[in-house]
Design a protein around this motif. Sequence first.
Motif, PDB file in Angstrom:
ATOM      1  N   PRO A   1     -12.307  11.393  -9.148  1.00 54.34           N
ATOM      2  CA  PRO A   1     -11.812  12.023  -7.927  1.00 54.34           C
ATOM      3  C   PRO A   1     -12.007  11.079  -6.733  1.00 54.34           C
ATOM      4  O   PRO A   1     -13.049  10.426  -6.632  1.00 54.34           O
ATOM      5  CB  PRO A   1     -12.689  13.264  -7.784  1.00 54.34           C
ATOM      6  N   GLY A   2     -10.996  10.975  -5.891  1.00 59.86           N
ATOM      7  CA  GLY A   2     -11.125  10.154  -4.680  1.00 59.86           C
ATOM      8  C   GLY A   2     -10.810   8.688  -4.869  1.00 59.86           C
ATOM      9  O   GLY A   2     -10.914   7.903  -3.940  1.00 59.86           O
ATOM     10  N   VAL A   3     -10.377   8.303  -6.053  1.00 57.46           N
ATOM     11  CA  VAL A   3     -10.115   6.885  -6.287  1.00 57.46           C
ATOM     12  C   VAL A   3      -8.750   6.470  -5.727  1.00 57.46           C
ATOM     13  O   VAL A   3      -8.482   5.288  -5.519  1.00 57.46           O
ATOM     14  CB  VAL A   3     -10.241   6.563  -7.807  1.00 57.46           C
ATOM     15  N   GLY A   4      -7.898   7.456  -5.450  1.00 53.30           N
ATOM     16  CA  GLY A   4      -6.615   7.133  -4.822  1.00 53.30           C
ATOM     17  C   GLY A   4      -5.397   7.457  -5.663  1.00 53.30           C
ATOM     18  O   GLY A   4      -4.312   6.931  -5.425  1.00 53.30           O
ATOM     19  N   LYS A   5      -5.532   8.363  -6.604  1.00 47.49           N
ATOM     20  CA  LYS A   5      -4.408   8.689  -7.492  1.00 47.49           C
ATOM     21  C   LYS A   5      -3.262   9.321  -6.711  1.00 47.49           C
ATOM     22  O   LYS A   5      -2.100   8.920  -6.848  1.00 47.49           O
ATOM     23  CB  LYS A   5      -4.874   9.646  -8.607  1.00 47.49           C
ATOM     24  N   SER A   6      -3.593  10.332  -5.880  1.00 47.83           N
ATOM     25  CA  SER A   6      -2.538  10.999  -5.112  1.00 47.83           C
ATOM     26  C   SER A   6      -1.893  10.031  -4.134  1.00 47.83           C
ATOM     27  O   SER A   6      -0.671  10.041  -3.952  1.00 47.83           O
ATOM     28  CB  SER A   6      -3.114  12.183  -4.338  1.00 47.83           C
ATOM     29  N   THR A   7      -2.719   9.194  -3.521  1.00 47.95           N
ATOM     30  CA  THR A   7      -2.194   8.237  -2.542  1.00 47.95           C
ATOM     31  C   THR A   7      -1.183   7.307  -3.183  1.00 47.95           C
ATOM     32  O   THR A   7      -0.065   7.147  -2.689  1.00 47.95           O
ATOM     33  CB  THR A   7      -3.360   7.410  -1.948  1.00 47.95           C
ATOM     34  N   LEU A   8      -1.549   6.715  -4.306  1.00 48.93           N
ATOM     35  CA  LEU A   8      -0.640   5.763  -4.944  1.00 48.93           C
ATOM     36  C   LEU A   8       0.643   6.461  -5.391  1.00 48.93           C
ATOM     37  O   LEU A   8       1.743   5.960  -5.152  1.00 48.93           O
ATOM     38  CB  LEU A   8      -1.307   5.089  -6.149  1.00 48.93           C
TER      39      LEU A   8
ATOM     40  N   GLN B   1       0.524  15.511   5.780  1.00 48.02           N
ATOM     41  CA  GLN B   1      -0.310  14.691   6.670  1.00 48.02           C
ATOM     42  C   GLN B   1      -0.568  13.326   6.064  1.00 48.02           C
ATOM     43  O   GLN B   1      -0.549  12.307   6.750  1.00 48.02           O
ATOM     44  CB  GLN B   1      -1.648  15.398   6.938  1.00 48.02           C
ATOM     45  N   ARG B   2      -0.799  13.326   4.731  1.00 49.39           N
ATOM     46  CA  ARG B   2      -1.045  12.038   4.084  1.00 49.39           C
ATOM     47  C   ARG B   2       0.218  11.170   4.159  1.00 49.39           C
ATOM     48  O   ARG B   2       0.154   9.995   4.471  1.00 49.39           O
ATOM     49  CB  ARG B   2      -1.471  12.230   2.637  1.00 49.39           C
ATOM     50  N   ALA B   3       1.364  11.809   3.915  1.00 50.28           N
ATOM     51  CA  ALA B   3       2.620  11.062   3.959  1.00 50.28           C
ATOM     52  C   ALA B   3       2.820  10.443   5.331  1.00 50.28           C
ATOM     53  O   ALA B   3       3.265   9.301   5.464  1.00 50.28           O
ATOM     54  CB  ALA B   3       3.780  11.981   3.603  1.00 50.28           C
TER      55      ALA B   3
ATOM     56  N   MET C   1      -7.146  -0.828  -1.026  1.00 47.44           N
ATOM     57  CA  MET C   1      -6.934   0.377  -0.224  1.00 47.44           C
ATOM     58  C   MET C   1      -7.071   0.012   1.239  1.00 47.44           C
ATOM     59  O   MET C   1      -8.068  -0.576   1.654  1.00 47.44           O
ATOM     60  CB  MET C   1      -7.964   1.430  -0.638  1.00 47.44           C
ATOM     61  N   THR C   2      -6.070   0.346   2.034  1.00 39.99           N
ATOM     62  CA  THR C   2      -6.119   0.054   3.467  1.00 39.99           C
ATOM     63  C   THR C   2      -5.991   1.367   4.242  1.00 39.99           C
ATOM     64  O   THR C   2      -5.898   2.435   3.638  1.00 39.99           O
ATOM     65  CB  THR C   2      -4.954  -0.860   3.881  1.00 39.99           C
ATOM     66  N   GLU C   3      -5.945   1.258   5.567  1.00 40.75           N
ATOM     67  CA  GLU C   3      -5.779   2.459   6.394  1.00 40.75           C
ATOM     68  C   GLU C   3      -4.453   3.153   6.101  1.00 40.75           C
ATOM     69  O   GLU C   3      -4.323   4.348   6.270  1.00 40.75           O
ATOM     70  CB  GLU C   3      -5.795   2.077   7.885  1.00 40.75           C
ATOM     71  N   THR C   4      -3.482   2.372   5.679  1.00 33.93           N
ATOM     72  CA  THR C   4      -2.163   2.944   5.428  1.00 33.93           C
ATOM     73  C   THR C   4      -1.823   2.895   3.941  1.00 33.93           C
ATOM     74  O   THR C   4      -0.721   2.543   3.555  1.00 33.93           O
ATOM     75  CB  THR C   4      -1.088   2.190   6.229  1.00 33.93           C
ATOM     76  N   GLY C   5      -2.800   3.252   3.134  1.00 33.81           N
ATOM     77  CA  GLY C   5      -2.537   3.372   1.705  1.00 33.81           C
ATOM     78  C   GLY C   5      -2.776   2.086   0.941  1.00 33.81           C
ATOM     79  O   GLY C   5      -3.404   1.150   1.437  1.00 33.81           O
ATOM     80  N   PHE C   6      -2.269   2.051  -0.279  1.00 35.16           N
ATOM     81  CA  PHE C   6      -2.499   0.898  -1.133  1.00 35.16           C
ATOM     82  C   PHE C   6      -1.571  -0.257  -0.786  1.00 35.16           C
ATOM     83  O   PHE C   6      -0.405  -0.065  -0.449  1.00 35.16           O
ATOM     84  CB  PHE C   6      -2.266   1.272  -2.606  1.00 35.16           C
TER      85      PHE C   6
HETATM   86  P1  TYD Z   1      -6.752  10.393  -2.870  1.00 34.53           P
HETATM   87  O1  TYD Z   1      -5.462   9.735  -3.142  1.00 34.53           O
HETATM   88  O2  TYD Z   1      -6.696  11.781  -2.324  1.00 34.53           O
HETATM   89  O3  TYD Z   1      -7.658  10.377  -4.193  1.00 34.53           O
HETATM   90  P2  TYD Z   1      -7.462  11.192  -5.581  1.00 34.53           P
HETATM   91  O4  TYD Z   1      -6.125  11.812  -5.585  1.00 34.53           O
HETATM   92  O5  TYD Z   1      -7.627  10.149  -6.673  1.00 34.53           O
HETATM   93  O6  TYD Z   1      -8.560  12.196  -5.667  1.00 34.53           O
HETATM   94  O7  TYD Z   1      -7.506   9.454  -1.818  1.00 34.53           O
HETATM   95  C1  TYD Z   1      -8.759   8.944  -2.008  1.00 34.53           C
HETATM   96  C2  TYD Z   1      -9.374   8.257  -0.830  1.00 34.53           C
HETATM   97  O8  TYD Z   1      -8.539   7.304  -0.236  1.00 34.53           O
HETATM   98  C3  TYD Z   1      -9.801   9.177   0.275  1.00 34.53           C
HETATM   99  O9  TYD Z   1     -11.211   9.194   0.293  1.00 34.53           O
HETATM  100  C4  TYD Z   1      -9.293   8.574   1.536  1.00 34.53           C
HETATM  101  C5  TYD Z   1      -8.801   7.223   1.144  1.00 34.53           C
HETATM  102  N1  TYD Z   1      -7.575   6.819   1.833  1.00 34.53           N
HETATM  103  C6  TYD Z   1      -7.536   5.620   2.538  1.00 34.53           C
HETATM  104  O10 TYD Z   1      -8.531   4.893   2.619  1.00 34.53           O
HETATM  105  N2  TYD Z   1      -6.369   5.231   3.148  1.00 34.53           N
HETATM  106  C7  TYD Z   1      -5.255   5.996   3.087  1.00 34.53           C
HETATM  107  O11 TYD Z   1      -4.213   5.608   3.659  1.00 34.53           O
HETATM  108  C8  TYD Z   1      -5.308   7.242   2.373  1.00 34.53           C
HETATM  109  C9  TYD Z   1      -4.111   8.137   2.296  1.00 34.53           C
HETATM  110  C10 TYD Z   1      -6.479   7.604   1.748  1.00 34.53           C
END
Ligand code: TYD
Length: 447
Positions: free
Chosen positions: A92-99, A128-130, A261-266
Motif C-alpha cells: 500500500p502506498g507504493v504508487g500503484k494508483s498513481t502510475l 484531486q490526484r488527477a 516519484m516526483t511531486e507530479t507523479g512518476f
Molecule cells: P498511491 O498511488 O495512492 O499508492 P497505492 O495506490 O499503491 O496505494 O500513492 C502513493 C504515494 O505517492 C502517496 O503516499 C503520495 C505519493 N505521491 C507523490 O509523491 N506524488 C504524486 O504526484 C502523487 C499523486 C502521490
Amino acid sequence: MSKAKTAYLCSECGAHSVKWAGQCPDCAAWNTLAETRIVAAKAATGPAVAPASLEALPDNLAMRHASGFDEFDRVLGGGLVPGAVVLLGGDPGVGKSTLLQQVSARLAEAGEPVFYATGEESLRQVGQRAQRLGLSSANLSLIADTSLENVLEQARAVSARVLVIDSIQTMSSAELPSAPGAVAQLRACVGRLVQFAKQNEVAIFIIGHVTKEGAIAGPRVVEHMVDTVLYFESDPASRYTLIRSVKNRFGASGEMGVFAMTETGFRQVRNPSAIFLSRDTVDEPGSVVSVAWEGSRPLLVEVQALVADGATAHPKRLAQGIEQNRLALLLAVLQRHGGLAIGPEDVFVNVVGGLRINETAVDLPALLAVVSSFRDRALREGLVCFGEIGLAGEIRPAKFGEERIAAAAKQGFRQAIVPAANVPRRVPEGIEVVGVKRVREVLELAF
Ligand code: TYD
Ligand code: MG
C-alpha cells in the motif's frame, strides 16, 4: 439437496486444507486459513465453441499500445496487448494508483476509451490526484463502485478498450457469498475479469495490494490466472520505484522498469545503468562495484560489507539484497579456498539502493567486499567485478559478460576482474580486463 461443503483456504498462497490449522501446511504462513464454502461449479452453458485455423487468428501482439512510458512498456513486454490481463502487485502506498492513473490518461489521450474503476477512493479523491498529476482526458471514464458485475456492465456500455480495477481486493461478485478480499471472492472476480478480457478483447489492469498475512488475500493467489504479473518494489531510503515482471505471456519475464516519484507523479528513468552508485563511498573499504544483469540490460550496483567484532557468542551473518544462504556459502569458500577465516566477527552485506540481486554473478563482488572490510583496505580505484563462485573455489562465467564490461567502461571504470571465460576477444577502449579462475588469485589481484 447436497450439503454445502466447506474447506479452509490460505489467504497467502490459496492452498486448500480440510481441517483448520494455525499455520498453512503449504506456505507456512500463520493465521491465514479461513473457512470457505465450496460452491459446486455450474456446468458451462452458452453456444458451443467452434475451432479456428491458426492462420486466421488476429495478431494481437502486433496491435500493442504504447502506455506513454517506455519503461512501463518494457515490463509489459513491448506495450499493452489487447485482451491482456495484467496484475500489478505492491505494498500500500507504493504508487500503484498513481502510475495507473497516469497510464490511463495517456492511453485515453491516444484514443483508447479507458474505464477506471476504483473501490478504494471516492471520485473526488481520484479527481484531486488527477489534478495534481495534471491529467485530463475526455476518453477516460471513472466509476467508484465495488460491484464487479456493475463495473463490467458500465465498462461495456462505454465500449472501454482498457479497464483498470483498483483494487481487486475491494471488488466483489454477487455470485459468491464471501466477503470482498477473501480467497474465493478474489479468484471468482479475477476469473470473471479474465473471461471479460478475452471475450471482448479489452486489456485489463488489476491492482492488488500485497498483504502481510491476515484476512485479505494477496495477489499471489491469482497469479496463475492472469497473463502478466508485475510487482512494485520501493525502498523507503531510495528515490526510485522499480517495477518487475515476474510472469509475462507476451514477453520476457524478469524485466525491470525504473521510475522516480516526483511531486507530479512518476517520471521514468530512461538510463538507469548507474543510478544506484554513490560516488562518495565506492573508494572506501568494504565497498565493491559490480555490474548486475537486470531483465535485458546491465545495471551498475554497489555491494557493501561490514565485518565487525561481534558482541555475542553467536556471530551475525546478515545479507540484504543478496540471498542469506549465499553469504554463508561465500564465507565457507573464503575460509577453505581463500585461506581467510571469519570466525567470531559479525558480517553484514548490503546492496546499495534497496536493490535485490537474484543472480549468482554478485558472488565475487560480495566476497571481495567482505575481504575488503575484514582487511580494512579499499579495492583498487576504478575497479568493477562480477562472477559466480563455486564450492571448489572456482570462478564461473556469468551471462552477458561482454555487455557488462562495456557498460562498466562506459561509466568510466578502468579495470574489470571477471571470470576467465568472460574475457572478451575485443576489449572496449579505456578498460583493462583481467580474467580469473580461482578465488585465491582474486584476493591478491583486487587490492
Ligand atoms: P498511491 O498511488 O495512492 O499508492 P497505492 O495506490 O499503491 O496505494 O500513492 C502513493 C504515494 O505517492 C502517496 O503516499 C503520495 C505519493 N505521491 C507523490 O509523491 N506524488 C504524486 O504526484 C502523487 C499523486 C502521490
Ligand atoms: Mg491506491
